[in-house]
Design a protein around this motif. Structure first.
Motif, short mmCIF file in Angstrom:
data_model
loop_
_atom_site.label_atom_id
_atom_site.label_comp_id
_atom_site.label_asym_id
_atom_site.label_seq_id
_atom_site.Cartn_x
_atom_site.Cartn_y
_atom_site.Cartn_z
N UNK A 244 0.89 -1.33 -0.07
CA UNK A 244 -0.19 0.03 -0.01
C UNK A 244 1.02 1.13 0.04
N UNK A 245 0.59 1.97 -0.94
CA UNK A 245 1.39 3.43 -0.84
C UNK A 245 0.63 4.60 -1.76
N UNK A 246 1.38 5.66 -1.88
CA UNK A 246 0.91 6.79 -2.14
C UNK A 246 1.53 6.64 -3.81
N UNK A 247 0.45 6.95 -4.64
CA UNK A 247 1.03 7.10 -5.99
C UNK A 247 0.34 8.17 -6.80
N UNK A 248 1.23 8.55 -7.85
CA UNK A 248 0.94 9.71 -8.87
C UNK A 248 0.06 9.22 -9.84
N UNK A 249 -1.12 9.62 -10.00
CA UNK A 249 -2.10 9.18 -11.06
C UNK A 249 -1.68 9.49 -12.55
N UNK A 250 -1.69 8.61 -13.50
CA UNK A 250 -1.15 8.92 -14.88
C UNK A 250 -2.24 9.92 -15.34
N UNK A 251 -1.70 10.73 -16.42
CA UNK A 251 -2.79 11.87 -17.15
C UNK A 251 -3.94 10.89 -17.75
N UNK A 252 -3.85 9.52 -18.32
CA UNK A 252 -4.67 8.75 -18.79
C UNK A 252 -5.96 8.80 -17.82
N UNK A 253 -5.57 8.18 -16.45
CA UNK A 253 -6.50 8.00 -15.41
C UNK A 253 -7.09 9.16 -15.01
N UNK A 254 -6.50 10.27 -14.98
CA UNK A 254 -6.90 11.72 -14.58
C UNK A 254 -8.13 11.90 -15.58
#
Ligand code: GLP
Length: 255
Positions: A152-162
């Motif tokens: 479990x971690x903090x992740x940066x979302x991809x442009x595609x997901x946003x």
């Protein structure tokens, strides 16, 4: 990797609810890993319906949600807390103390992630993890990358997901840029995994998933190593699949 193709969303929801109902019958205090997103709404509706008819009792069931947007309070209308509460928990007899959803606003992210991971392990691990899939192959919020985080971690979302998730917010700008998610190993530790996909926008990723090797570019492809994975798609999401990758469900067909 066998992919079951069925005629429509309703059929997927019934099959997913059957698997969950059977598990709870065998193990009333089963630990469910739950997903959010439009794909799983039908499954939750089916479970609510069965609960109302008295066919499922959630009183001993424990749950762990996959992910939450970082920075969103649990009361935010687009938080995954709100989603799962309004789409499922408010309508069944799961006990509040048995519900676990990652906080979007922990004081200390690293400590919190470790706590979430340990809580799953301490309770004995997830029996059945329900998953959707992102158009880029993400599971939870494990985005395609050169390296994937196990826990479990903090992740940066991809442009595609946003972009894909902007439909739930007033504008793309309002979609959080980060999330807290179970890692691929957290998901992998589940005894059984059930991945669902519906609609034609998922057809290209389902085809890539079926034909690809195991690659961090398609996080869902890691599931090819898991001994108990069931993948069920509707005929739209399965429309690009090569015939030898298909397992037609008894009740389903590809037209
Ligand atoms: C989000 C969630 C995923 C989910 C995916 C697909 O990004 N983090 O867990 O699988 O969306 O969502 P949908 O079912 O709406 O296509």
């Amino acid at each position: 990797m066998k992919i079951h193709i069925v005629s429509n969303k309703q059929e997927i929801s019934r099959m997913a609810a059957d698997l969950i109902q059977n598990l709870i019958k065998e193990k009333p205090d089963a630990i469910l890993g739950l997903a959010t997103g439009s794909t799983v709404i039908g499954t939750y509706e089916e479970l609510i319906c069965r609960y109302q008819k008295g066919s499922i009792d959630f009183s001993e069931v424990r749950t762990f949600n996959l992910d939450e947007y970082y920075g969103l309070e649990s009361t935010h209308p687009q938080s995954y807390h709100m989603f799962i509460r309004t789409r499922l928990f408010d309508h069944i007899n799961v006990r509040p103390e048995n519900i676990h959803i990652p906080s979007g606003t922990p004081d200390n992210v690293e400590k919190y992630c470790r706590f979430y991971e340990q809580r799953i392990d301490n309770l004995g691990g997830i029996d059945l993890q329900l998953l959707g899939i992102g158009v880029n192959g993400h599971i939870g919020f494990n985005e395609p990358a050169g390296e994937l985080q196990p826990d479990t971690h903090l992740v940066r979302l991809s442009e595609e997901t946003i972009k894909a998730n902007a439909r739930f917010f007033d504008s793309e700008k309002e979609v959080p840029k980060q999330a807290i998610t179970m890692g691929v190993q957290t998901i992998f530790k589940a005894k059984k995994v059930l991945l669902l996909a519906t609609g034609k926008e998922k057809a290209p990723i389902i085809e890539r998933l079926a034909v690809s090797g195991i690659t961090t570019d398609i996080p869902a492809s890691l599931l090819k190593l898991h001994p108990h994975v069931t993948i069920i798609v509707d005929k739209e999401a399965g429309s690009l699949l090569p015939d030898d990758m298909l397992s037609f469900s008894e009740r389903g067909v590809r037209e």
